[in-house]
Scaffold this motif. Structure first.
Motif, PDB file in Angstrom:
ATOM      1  N   UNK A 188     -18.622   6.734   2.177  1.00  0.00           N
ATOM      2  CA  UNK A 188     -20.064   6.692   2.449  1.00  0.00           C
ATOM      3  C   UNK A 188     -20.853   7.267   1.271  1.00  0.00           C
ATOM      4  N   UNK A 189     -20.324   8.345   0.688  1.00  0.00           N
ATOM      5  CA  UNK A 189     -20.998   8.933  -0.477  1.00  0.00           C
ATOM      6  C   UNK A 189     -21.059   7.932  -1.623  1.00  0.00           C
ATOM      7  N   UNK A 190     -19.956   7.209  -1.832  1.00  0.00           N
ATOM      8  CA  UNK A 190     -19.932   6.215  -2.898  1.00  0.00           C
ATOM      9  C   UNK A 190     -20.966   5.115  -2.657  1.00  0.00           C
ATOM     10  N   UNK A 191     -21.002   4.601  -1.430  1.00  0.00           N
ATOM     11  CA  UNK A 191     -21.965   3.546  -1.095  1.00  0.00           C
ATOM     12  C   UNK A 191     -23.391   4.058  -1.271  1.00  0.00           C
ATOM     13  N   UNK A 192     -23.619   5.299  -0.815  1.00  0.00           N
ATOM     14  CA  UNK A 192     -24.952   5.916  -0.925  1.00  0.00           C
ATOM     15  C   UNK A 192     -25.395   5.989  -2.386  1.00  0.00           C
ATOM     16  N   UNK A 193     -24.502   6.446  -3.275  1.00  0.00           N
ATOM     17  CA  UNK A 193     -24.846   6.606  -4.682  1.00  0.00           C
ATOM     18  C   UNK A 193     -25.027   5.274  -5.393  1.00  0.00           C
ATOM     19  N   UNK A 246     -35.183   2.511  -6.238  1.00  0.00           N
ATOM     20  CA  UNK A 246     -36.187   2.165  -7.250  1.00  0.00           C
ATOM     21  C   UNK A 246     -36.169   0.673  -7.569  1.00  0.00           C
ATOM     22  N   UNK A 247     -35.051   0.037  -7.319  1.00  0.00           N
ATOM     23  CA  UNK A 247     -34.954  -1.400  -7.615  1.00  0.00           C
ATOM     24  C   UNK A 247     -35.060  -2.264  -6.365  1.00  0.00           C
ATOM     25  N   UNK A 248     -34.833  -1.666  -5.196  1.00  0.00           N
ATOM     26  CA  UNK A 248     -34.884  -2.425  -3.942  1.00  0.00           C
ATOM     27  C   UNK A 248     -35.308  -1.483  -2.813  1.00  0.00           C
ATOM     28  N   UNK A 249     -36.472  -1.741  -2.230  1.00  0.00           N
ATOM     29  CA  UNK A 249     -36.999  -0.828  -1.214  1.00  0.00           C
ATOM     30  C   UNK A 249     -36.070  -0.721  -0.005  1.00  0.00           C
ATOM     31  N   UNK A 250     -35.316  -1.805   0.273  1.00  0.00           N
ATOM     32  CA  UNK A 250     -34.424  -1.777   1.439  1.00  0.00           C
ATOM     33  C   UNK A 250     -33.320  -0.732   1.289  1.00  0.00           C
ATOM     34  N   UNK A 251     -33.005  -0.410   0.017  1.00  0.00           N
ATOM     35  CA  UNK A 251     -31.970   0.604  -0.226  1.00  0.00           C
ATOM     36  C   UNK A 251     -32.383   1.967   0.319  1.00  0.00           C
ATOM     37  N   UNK A 252     -33.685   2.225   0.375  1.00  0.00           N
ATOM     38  CA  UNK A 252     -34.159   3.508   0.918  1.00  0.00           C
ATOM     39  C   UNK A 252     -33.725   3.664   2.371  1.00  0.00           C
ATOM     40  N   UNK A 296     -31.425   1.913   3.914  1.00  0.00           N
ATOM     41  CA  UNK A 296     -29.967   1.875   4.001  1.00  0.00           C
ATOM     42  C   UNK A 296     -29.375   3.251   3.708  1.00  0.00           C
ATOM     43  N   UNK A 297     -29.972   3.928   2.704  1.00  0.00           N
ATOM     44  CA  UNK A 297     -29.527   5.290   2.376  1.00  0.00           C
ATOM     45  C   UNK A 297     -29.733   6.240   3.555  1.00  0.00           C
ATOM     46  N   UNK A 298     -30.871   6.119   4.219  1.00  0.00           N
ATOM     47  CA  UNK A 298     -31.150   6.988   5.367  1.00  0.00           C
ATOM     48  C   UNK A 298     -30.133   6.752   6.476  1.00  0.00           C
ATOM     49  N   UNK A 299     -29.779   5.474   6.692  1.00  0.00           N
ATOM     50  CA  UNK A 299     -28.790   5.160   7.725  1.00  0.00           C
ATOM     51  C   UNK A 299     -27.429   5.750   7.368  1.00  0.00           C
ATOM     52  N   UNK A 300     -27.053   5.601   6.101  1.00  0.00           N
ATOM     53  CA  UNK A 300     -25.753   6.128   5.646  1.00  0.00           C
ATOM     54  C   UNK A 300     -25.747   7.647   5.722  1.00  0.00           C
ATOM     55  N   UNK A 301     -26.865   8.276   5.307  1.00  0.00           N
ATOM     56  CA  UNK A 301     -26.936   9.743   5.339  1.00  0.00           C
ATOM     57  C   UNK A 301     -26.791  10.269   6.765  1.00  0.00           C
ATOM     58  N   UNK A 302     -27.442   9.567   7.714  1.00  0.00           N
ATOM     59  CA  UNK A 302     -27.345   9.984   9.119  1.00  0.00           C
ATOM     60  C   UNK A 302     -25.902   9.874   9.620  1.00  0.00           C
TER      61      UNK A 302
END
Length: 853
Positions: free
Chosen positions: A36-41, A46-52, A54-60
């Motif tokens: 999960x850490x790898x996917x998060x990083x 900055x290049x794709x707003x959807x990544x924000x 997705x990161x929140x989902x992974x962090x949770x």
């Protein structure tokens, strides 16, 4: 003998040993967290707003998994650590085994008996079993310092007790851990690839040439993600395996060896070299129409791997492979990531780190495997396409980085500091509303801007004042000095600049620091006293914001005062010292006789120079002899303690004397040689040889003294333990008497619960308090209602109360430890109950008190 505190270390080893099975069950969970850490990083908002999002989902999800890991494993370990009091978990940087020095001394001095050996061997066997059977590194479970001590210091302590079988088990466990470390995350979803990769290590000795020169991406130097690095490693592991089966040992034979690319790789889920190339590297190198197994020469397979490298290079995505323009675009984000991912680093550290990477990559590319090879397996000096293009990229990258480094070096100290703290961020709608000027100059929401963040606390504020605001003013004063005097600087000019500064400081020191610390004035003199006496470093001083914490008025200004009367003063004094030294009489860099006269005849001058050089030689010779004798004398005194114990004061004196000699040696190492006179017929080689001998003595002495100090510490602890039992009663009595005086002064014996005890039992209670640790003490004083009494009768606020009580028990002067333990006793307390444990002693203190009634 084995002390109780060393037994606590053994109890902890026993605890870890009994939980090996539970720890091993965490492997899948930890792998999932790492993935999960790898996917998060890999995501970039900055290049794709959807990544924000997705990161929140992974962090949770990651936080939930970490919570499970803590509940099932980590919390239990931490509770055991606190229970045995073997380290202080929150104290990062000092989270090593407490009292492990006692175990080291016990082993080194061999002061153990047969009963001790039984305990040590029992602990040793469990220790070896942990290393042998634990599938995961202890770094996953223990604080860094504790894990390091477990793997290194405890192993050294157990060495005299290890059997040959123990040593074999430990060595095997190290190899296994190394192989596991190479592939800790299952990124290809194929368990067998791990097993194949393990074959790659530790085998090169079977070849007559250096096999490392023929491994591509050795140790993943190109920092590929594991979906690339694992296939590369697995293919090469299978190549080596088949070559060994063919007894291939010479380089030419190795490169021409035919490799069966259809053969299933042992330990994988029906994977072959052909299948890995096709499924994971998107290269079709086989021929599915052929029924017979297909073979390909090693040199051709290596060529395919270099094609894969070139493909990745052309993609321009991998950070190490970024081409120049793309690298410049990403430079800021790479720099921010480096600073955010590491502790105590700045922008110049990032540049140096990138330059070191370039050197490592250039060294990797020197390997012949990255050159062109003929179809017959002959190696050429011509670089392959990947190497040729990547060398150009690295050359331009080094030039770019060196220019950045030069830019940074040319900055003033305040500019360097500003660069180190300035951060980049995206402009928000709120920014545009607060700053209409942004819109006027065309800045839009989402644009990148940089800013110097507001200091968050007292420490950051003080650093900001000294390194930035005051530093800028000091640099301005230096510039004025330079413009005023140019190159005509001498000692008189510097002294004249210093006179008004010294006069100001003299007048300031006539005033009262009490008035200064009231901070109700507009006096530069009192502001100087505040800065000189560290008023702003007071932990009790409230901090609201940077610009309200210091004085920024026209009449008393913290910034201007610190710049002129501290920074500028020190600079002038250093400059004065330099210009004073310039006036000393020298020939080149070397000294001359005090009575040397150029008008003397040649023989007279030569004789004076000879005598002068001889005196320098004798001085160095005498210094060497005196140093050797002094050090030998101290070592003899220390060794005498092995026969007859010394007093604590004698140990302290020896420690000071050792440190004094060490300090002298350190200073001497930085001294320059005095070669005396170097003229025709008078040489200085004897002086140079003796000076070199003296410097070697200084270097060796510094190392030796560190060893002597450790030995001295061990001897001192040994004698303290030896004398402890005989002196304990007397020491406790003295401690109890001192405590009793402080308690009497603050009305302790007026408490209702104290009045219910006899005078004898009151003394026993005092002694009981003095013998116990702080959490027990706080629990007892609270049960006696002493804190309420003190607040009502002696102190206007709790802060002063806790600070005073802290003095009685030699703990943190700010009273934080007292406060934390008091608050832990409250029912709905939010205090950190792992650190402050007075609440655990509630029942104990009541029982102890009732027994005295």
């Amino acid at each position: 003998m084995v002390t109780e505190r060393v037994k606590h270390i053994f109890y902890f080893i026993d605890f870890l040993h009994s939980n090996i099975e539970n720890f091993n069950k965490q492997e899948r969970l930890l792998d999932e967290i790492a993935e999960l850490r790898k996917i998060y990083n890999d995501l970039d908002p900055k290049t794709n707003f959807e990544h924000k999002f997705e990161r929140e989902r992974i962090a949770e999800k990651g936080n939930k998994l970490i919570g499970i890991f803590h509940r099932e494993c980590k919390n239990t370990i931490n509770e055991k650590i606190n229970e045995l009091e073997i380290t202080d978990i929150p104290n990062i940087g000092n989270d090593h085994f407490y009292h492990i020095g006692e175990f080291i001394i016990l082993v080194e001095t061999r002061k153990y008996d047969k009963e001790d050996v039984k305990l040590i061997i029992e602990a040793k066997e469990k220790y070896v079993s942990i290393l042998e059977n634990l599938k995961l590194s202890l770094d996953n479970f223990l604080p860094y310092g504790l894990a390091k001590d477990f793997n290194e210091i405890l192993l050294d302590c157990f060495k005299p007790f290890l059997s040959l079988d123990d040593k074999l088990k430990i060595n095997k466990s190290k190899e296994i851990q190394f192989n596991r470390h190479m592939v800790t995350i299952e990124s290809l979803d194929i368990q067998g690839i791990r097993n194949a990769v393990n074959k790659l290590t530790g085998k090169s000795f079977e070849f007559e040439f250096d096999i490392n020169n023929w491994l591509i991406n050795d140790k993943n130097i190109f920092e590929f993600s594991q979906d690339i690095s694992l296939p590369l490693l697995t293919i090469q592991a299978e190549i080596l395996e088949q070559c060994k089966a063919q007894n291939t040992s010479k380089l030419n034979d190795f490169l021409k060896s035919e490799i069966n690319i259809s053969k299933l790789i042992s330990g994988t889920n029906e994977l072959s070299i052909e299948k890995i190339f096709k499924d994971y590297l998107d290269l079709n190198i086989g021929s599915p129409e052929l029924e017979t197994p297909m073979t390909v020469n090693v040199n051709i397979l290596l060529g395919y791997l270099k094609i894969e490298l070139f493909r990745i290079y052309l993609e321009n995505i991998n950070n190490l492979f970024l081409q120049t323009e793309r690298y410049k675009e990403k430079f800021q984000s790479l720099q921010d990531e480096f600073i955010n991912s590491n502790i105590d680093v700045d922008k110049i550290d990032f540049i140096k780190s990138e330059l070191e990477k370039c050197k490592s990559l250039l060294k990797e590319l020197e390997k012949p495997v990255y050159n062109e090879m003929s179809i017959l397996g002959d190696t050429e000096n011509e670089p392959c396409r990947f190497k040729k293009q990547f060398l150009n990229t690295l050359d331009k990258r080094q030039s770019f980085l060196n220019s950045k480094l030069e830019e940074f070096k040319n900055l003033s100290e305040s500019q360097k500091y500003e660069q180190s703290i300035r951060v980049s961020r995206d402009v928000t709608e709120e920014d545009l509303e607060k700053n209409p000027f942004f819109k006027q100059i065309g800045i839009k929401e989402g644009d990148t801007c940089s800013q110097i963040p507001e200091p968050k606390n007292r420490e950051e504020a003080i650093e900001r004042l000294k390194k930035y605001d005051a530093q800028k003013r000091f640099e301005y004063l230096k510039e004025i000095f330079s413009q005023k005097y140019g190159n005509s600087i001498n000692v008189k000019i510097i002294e004249d600049e210093l006179k008004p500064i010294y006069k100001f400081i003299e007048e300031a020191n006539k005033l009262s620091t009490l008035d200064a610390f009231e901070n109700k004035d507009t006096s530069d003199y009192l502001e100087y006293l505040r800065l000189a006496n560290r008023y702003y470093e007071n932990a009790n001083l409230p901090y609201y914001s940077y610009h309200t914490y210091f004085n920024y008025g026209q009449k008393n200004n913290s910034l201007l005062t610190y710049a002129k009367y501290f920074l500028y003063k020190i600079w002038l004094e250093e400059k004065r010292e330099v210009y004073t030294k310039k006036n000393t009489q020298t020939i080149g860099y070397f000294s001359i006789p005090y009575d040397f006269n150029i008008d003397d005849d040649w023989d007279t001058r030569k004789k004076k120079c000879e005598m002068h050089n001889q005196s320098i030689y004798r001085r160095y010779e005498k210094n060497l002899k005196n140093g050797e004798e002094q050090l030998l004398d101290l070592v003899s005194k220390m060794l005498s303690a092995t026969e007859k114990p010394l007093q604590t004061s004698e140990y302290d004196l020896l420690e000071r004397q050792f440190n004094q000699i060490k300090s002298i040696c350190s200073i001497a190492l930085n001294s320059k040689i005095d070669k005396g006179c170097v003229i025709e017929g008078v040489g200085s080689s004897l002086i140079e040889n003796k000076f070199t001998e003296l410097q070697e003595f200084h270097k060796k002495s510094i190392v030796d003294i560190d060893i002597h100090l450790k030995t001295l510490e061990g001897l001192k602890k040994r004698d303290l333990d030896r004398n402890y039992n005989s002196k304990q009663t007397e020491q406790l009595k003295t401690k109890a008497q001192i405590l009793s005086e402080s308690l009497y002064e603050y009305g302790f014996f007026e408490l209702e619960k104290l009045k219910q005890l006899s005078e004898k039992n009151q003394k026993i209670l005092i002694q009981l308090i003095s013998e116990n640790k702080l959490p027990y003490i706080v629990a007892m004083l609270d049960y006696l209602n002493y804190f309420s009494y003190l607040e009502k009768n002696h102190f206007t606020n709790k802060s002063k109360l806790y600070s005073e009580v802290a003095k009685w028990f030699n703990c943190a002067k700010d009273g934080r430890t007292i406060k934390g333990n008091v608050y832990s006793l409250l029912k709905n307390s939010t205090e950190n109950k792992k650190r402050y444990t007075a609440f655990k002693h509630k029942e104990k203190v009541i029982k102890d008190y009732e027994e005295l009634k």
